[in-house]
Design a protein around this motif. Structure first.
Motif, PDB file in Angstrom:
ATOM      1  N   PRO A  41      -0.695  10.206  34.245  1.00 15.70           N
ATOM      2  CA  PRO A  41      -1.347   9.056  34.612  1.00 15.70           C
ATOM      3  C   PRO A  41      -2.000   8.046  33.582  1.00 15.70           C
ATOM      4  CG  PRO A  41      -2.179  11.240  35.698  1.00 15.70           C
ATOM      5  CD  PRO A  41      -1.078  11.590  34.684  1.00 15.70           C
ATOM      6  N   LEU A  42      -1.727   8.572  32.360  1.00 15.44           N
ATOM      7  CA  LEU A  42      -2.253   7.691  31.285  1.00 15.44           C
ATOM      8  C   LEU A  42      -1.299   6.743  30.885  1.00 15.44           C
ATOM      9  CD1 LEU A  42      -3.702  10.820  29.003  1.00 15.44           C
ATOM     10  CD2 LEU A  42      -4.957   8.970  30.435  1.00 15.44           C
ATOM     11  N   LEU A  43       0.036   6.993  31.289  1.00 14.69           N
ATOM     12  CA  LEU A  43       1.124   6.034  30.971  1.00 14.69           C
ATOM     13  C   LEU A  43       1.116   4.751  31.700  1.00 14.69           C
ATOM     14  CD1 LEU A  43       4.010   8.787  30.619  1.00 14.69           C
ATOM     15  CD2 LEU A  43       2.516   7.634  28.828  1.00 14.69           C
ATOM     16  N   LYS A  44       0.135   3.578  31.328  1.00 14.75           N
ATOM     17  CA  LYS A  44      -0.074   2.766  32.039  1.00 14.75           C
ATOM     18  C   LYS A  44      -0.300   1.471  30.896  1.00 14.75           C
ATOM     19  CE  LYS A  44      -1.926   4.306  36.267  1.00 14.75           C
ATOM     20  NZ  LYS A  44      -3.167   5.084  36.662  1.00 14.75           N
ATOM     21  N   GLY A  45       0.550   0.395  31.189  1.00 13.23           N
ATOM     22  CA  GLY A  45       0.521  -0.683  30.150  1.00 13.23           C
ATOM     23  C   GLY A  45       1.224  -0.379  28.775  1.00 13.23           C
ATOM     24  N   PRO A  46       1.001  -0.881  27.911  1.00 14.09           N
ATOM     25  CA  PRO A  46       1.697  -0.797  26.573  1.00 14.09           C
ATOM     26  C   PRO A  46       1.303   0.563  25.860  1.00 14.09           C
ATOM     27  CG  PRO A  46      -0.048  -2.492  26.071  1.00 14.09           C
ATOM     28  CD  PRO A  46      -0.123  -2.123  27.707  1.00 14.09           C
ATOM     29  N   THR A  47       1.994   1.618  26.002  1.00 12.43           N
ATOM     30  CA  THR A  47       1.398   2.952  25.394  1.00 12.43           C
ATOM     31  C   THR A  47       2.598   3.473  24.492  1.00 12.43           C
ATOM     32  OG1 THR A  47       2.764   4.147  27.273  1.00 12.43           O
ATOM     33  CG2 THR A  47       0.303   3.870  27.626  1.00 12.43           C
ATOM     34  N   ALA A  48       1.901   4.396  23.759  1.00 11.60           N
ATOM     35  CA  ALA A  48       2.843   5.049  22.607  1.00 11.60           C
ATOM     36  C   ALA A  48       2.465   6.560  22.697  1.00 11.60           C
ATOM     37  CB  ALA A  48       2.451   4.582  21.425  1.00 11.60           C
ATOM     38  N   LEU A  49       3.232   7.219  22.142  1.00  5.53           N
ATOM     39  CA  LEU A  49       3.194   8.781  22.209  1.00  5.53           C
ATOM     40  C   LEU A  49       3.318   9.314  20.647  1.00  5.53           C
ATOM     41  CD1 LEU A  49       5.775   9.670  24.992  1.00  5.53           C
ATOM     42  CD2 LEU A  49       3.336   9.500  25.176  1.00  5.53           C
ATOM     43  N   ALA A  50       2.399  10.248  20.282  1.00  8.27           N
ATOM     44  CA  ALA A  50       2.456  10.992  19.023  1.00  8.27           C
ATOM     45  C   ALA A  50       2.423  12.317  19.295  1.00  8.27           C
ATOM     46  CB  ALA A  50       1.628  10.288  18.229  1.00  8.27           C
ATOM     47  N   TRP A  51       3.220  13.091  18.313  1.00  6.92           N
ATOM     48  CA  TRP A  51       3.174  14.612  18.446  1.00  6.92           C
ATOM     49  C   TRP A  51       3.504  15.278  16.994  1.00  6.92           C
ATOM     50  CZ3 TRP A  51       6.984  11.382  20.627  1.00  6.92           C
ATOM     51  CH2 TRP A  51       8.177  11.545  19.996  1.00  6.92           C
ATOM     52  N   SER A  52       3.225  16.445  17.132  1.00  8.38           N
ATOM     53  CA  SER A  52       3.359  17.367  15.710  1.00  8.38           C
ATOM     54  C   SER A  52       3.182  18.666  16.172  1.00  8.38           C
ATOM     55  CB  SER A  52       2.361  16.926  14.667  1.00  8.38           C
ATOM     56  OG  SER A  52       2.411  17.738  13.555  1.00  8.38           O
ATOM     57  N   THR A  53       3.572  19.653  15.237  1.00  8.17           N
ATOM     58  CA  THR A  53       3.272  21.081  15.298  1.00  8.17           C
ATOM     59  C   THR A  53       2.066  21.460  15.039  1.00  8.17           C
ATOM     60  OG1 THR A  53       3.984  21.239  12.940  1.00  8.17           O
ATOM     61  CG2 THR A  53       5.677  21.823  14.889  1.00  8.17           C
ATOM     62  N   ASP A  54       1.226  20.200  14.159  1.00 12.52           N
ATOM     63  CA  ASP A  54       0.036  20.431  13.975  1.00 12.52           C
ATOM     64  C   ASP A  54      -0.828  19.582  14.800  1.00 12.52           C
ATOM     65  OD1 ASP A  54      -2.694  20.799  12.970  1.00 12.52           O
ATOM     66  OD2 ASP A  54      -2.314  20.349  10.818  1.00 12.52           O
ATOM     67  N   PRO A  55      -1.515  19.907  15.928  1.00 14.76           N
ATOM     68  CA  PRO A  55      -2.171  18.935  16.894  1.00 14.76           C
ATOM     69  C   PRO A  55      -3.303  18.300  16.254  1.00 14.76           C
ATOM     70  CG  PRO A  55      -2.155  21.278  17.800  1.00 14.76           C
ATOM     71  CD  PRO A  55      -1.479  21.385  16.327  1.00 14.76           C
ATOM     72  N   VAL A  56      -4.193  19.087  15.383  1.00 10.37           N
ATOM     73  CA  VAL A  56      -5.167  18.311  14.621  1.00 10.37           C
ATOM     74  C   VAL A  56      -4.803  17.168  13.805  1.00 10.37           C
ATOM     75  CG1 VAL A  56      -7.160  18.888  12.913  1.00 10.37           C
ATOM     76  CG2 VAL A  56      -6.598  20.543  14.757  1.00 10.37           C
ATOM     77  N   ALA A  57      -3.813  17.320  13.144  1.00 13.84           N
ATOM     78  CA  ALA A  57      -3.261  16.480  12.145  1.00 13.84           C
ATOM     79  C   ALA A  57      -2.942  15.030  12.972  1.00 13.84           C
ATOM     80  CB  ALA A  57      -1.991  16.821  11.509  1.00 13.84           C
ATOM     81  N   VAL A  58      -2.328  15.177  14.080  1.00 11.65           N
ATOM     82  CA  VAL A  58      -2.119  14.077  15.027  1.00 11.65           C
ATOM     83  C   VAL A  58      -3.282  13.409  15.438  1.00 11.65           C
ATOM     84  CG1 VAL A  58      -0.993  13.166  16.932  1.00 11.65           C
ATOM     85  CG2 VAL A  58       0.023  14.959  15.680  1.00 11.65           C
ATOM     86  N   ALA A  59      -4.402  14.211  16.282  1.00 13.32           N
ATOM     87  CA  ALA A  59      -5.460  13.539  16.569  1.00 13.32           C
ATOM     88  C   ALA A  59      -6.227  12.897  15.398  1.00 13.32           C
ATOM     89  CB  ALA A  59      -6.230  14.784  17.112  1.00 13.32           C
ATOM     90  N   LYS A  60      -6.357  13.652  14.161  1.00 10.78           N
ATOM     91  CA  LYS A  60      -7.325  13.258  13.104  1.00 10.78           C
ATOM     92  C   LYS A  60      -6.725  11.731  12.759  1.00 10.78           C
ATOM     93  CE  LYS A  60      -8.651  16.415  10.445  1.00 10.78           C
ATOM     94  NZ  LYS A  60     -10.144  16.666  10.561  1.00 10.78           N
ATOM     95  N   THR A  61      -5.287  11.552  12.486  1.00  7.31           N
ATOM     96  CA  THR A  61      -4.699  10.485  11.998  1.00  7.31           C
ATOM     97  C   THR A  61      -4.669   9.231  13.275  1.00  7.31           C
ATOM     98  OG1 THR A  61      -2.914  11.746  10.909  1.00  7.31           O
ATOM     99  CG2 THR A  61      -2.510   9.453  11.266  1.00  7.31           C
ATOM    100  N   ALA A  62      -4.756   9.536  14.490  1.00  4.79           N
ATOM    101  CA  ALA A  62      -4.916   8.666  15.396  1.00  4.79           C
ATOM    102  C   ALA A  62      -6.167   7.973  15.653  1.00  4.79           C
ATOM    103  CB  ALA A  62      -4.267   9.140  16.902  1.00  4.79           C
ATOM    104  N   VAL A  63      -7.115   9.010  15.541  1.00  8.40           N
ATOM    105  CA  VAL A  63      -8.713   8.518  15.684  1.00  8.40           C
ATOM    106  C   VAL A  63      -8.948   7.813  14.411  1.00  8.40           C
ATOM    107  CG1 VAL A  63     -10.831   9.600  15.827  1.00  8.40           C
ATOM    108  CG2 VAL A  63      -9.092  10.655  17.193  1.00  8.40           C
ATOM    109  N   GLU A  64      -8.842   8.329  13.292  1.00 12.04           N
ATOM    110  CA  GLU A  64      -8.905   7.493  11.985  1.00 12.04           C
ATOM    111  C   GLU A  64      -8.640   6.006  12.219  1.00 12.04           C
ATOM    112  OE1 GLU A  64      -7.983   9.841   8.689  1.00 12.04           O
ATOM    113  OE2 GLU A  64      -9.480  11.106   9.136  1.00 12.04           O
ATOM    114  N   PHE A  65      -7.338   6.091  12.758  1.00  6.19           N
ATOM    115  CA  PHE A  65      -6.483   4.595  12.649  1.00  6.19           C
ATOM    116  C   PHE A  65      -7.359   3.549  13.572  1.00  6.19           C
ATOM    117  CE2 PHE A  65      -3.269   1.690  14.178  1.00  6.19           C
ATOM    118  CZ  PHE A  65      -2.854   0.881  12.583  1.00  6.19           C
ATOM    119  N   ALA A  66      -7.592   4.334  14.825  1.00  4.24           N
ATOM    120  CA  ALA A  66      -8.217   3.519  15.968  1.00  4.24           C
ATOM    121  C   ALA A  66      -9.739   2.970  15.289  1.00  4.24           C
ATOM    122  CB  ALA A  66      -8.546   4.291  17.215  1.00  4.24           C
ATOM    123  N   LYS A  67     -10.247   3.780  14.399  1.00  2.10           N
ATOM    124  CA  LYS A  67     -11.574   3.185  14.067  1.00  2.10           C
ATOM    125  C   LYS A  67     -11.532   1.980  13.218  1.00  2.10           C
ATOM    126  CE  LYS A  67     -13.739   7.978  13.396  1.00  2.10           C
ATOM    127  NZ  LYS A  67     -14.205   8.991  12.315  1.00  2.10           N
TER     128      LYS A  67
END
Length: 198
Positions: free
Chosen positions: A96-122
């Protein structure tokens, strides 16, 4: 009456053949993309979904560089193809989140992906974290932000290693102390024997 020669150079394929061939290649590329994405979803434990509201090429390059440094992969994907790849996986809940211009990110370390994305969004309001999935658990944007605040897998490994090594260091110190004392006692006896022999 003699029919008019076909348009275009002699030996050229009939009009439309190139278009049909390109369409066949497009379908093959799409199938391969869906298959590769499905293989990723089978191996990873976390998928992040973000919205790209007009990032510049420089912004996307910077985000990809940060993701790579964190051991993560960032891909802009067509929602229809991503939905097909998600079909039947444990990350089905992010569809349901796949609406509009979306992108996906993944890694074996979930925290690293989340941290990088959240910091970039700031620092870039054109990049918005929509949510994600940790295994079968679907996360909202707030869930991803909470995940980003946890220590990374690398930090946890270092802390665990520190806990394991600390007792070993103490044990070695304790074992060395009596050994040193025994050596001093033996040395004292040896000197005493030398003094008596003289």
């Amino acid at each position: 009456m003699v029919p008019a020669p076909p348009c275009g150079p002699v030996g050229a394929p009939p009009q439309g053949a190139g278009h049909r061939r390109r369409r066949g290649v497009d379908r093959t590329e799409k199938r391969e993309f869906v298959a590769s994405l499905a293989a990723v979803f089978a191996e990873t434990s976390f998928v992040l979904v973000a919205q790209n509201k007009g990032l510049t090429v420089a912004d996307v390059s910077e985000l990809r560089r940060r993701m790579r440094a964190a051991g993560a992969t960032y891909k802009v994907a067509k929602n229809r193809l991503a939905t097909l790849a998600l079909e039947g996986t444990r990350f089905d809940g992010v569809k349901p989140l796949l609406k509009g211009p979306t992108a996906l990110a993944w890694s074996t370390d979930p925290v690293a992906v989340a941290k990088t994305a959240v910091e970039f969004a700031k620092t870039n309001d054109k990049f918005v974290v929509l949510g994600g999935a940790l295994g079968t658990q679907t996360l909202s944007a707030d869930g991803v932000k909470a995940l980003a605040e946890l220590p990374s897998l690398e930090t946890l490994r270092a802390q665990l290693l520190g806990l394991i090594q600390t007792p070993a260091t103490r044990i070695a110190g304790i074992l060395q102390a009596p050994g040193g004392q025994v050596a001093r006692v033996l040395s004292a006896y040896a000197k005493k024997d030398e003094a008596q022999a003289a």
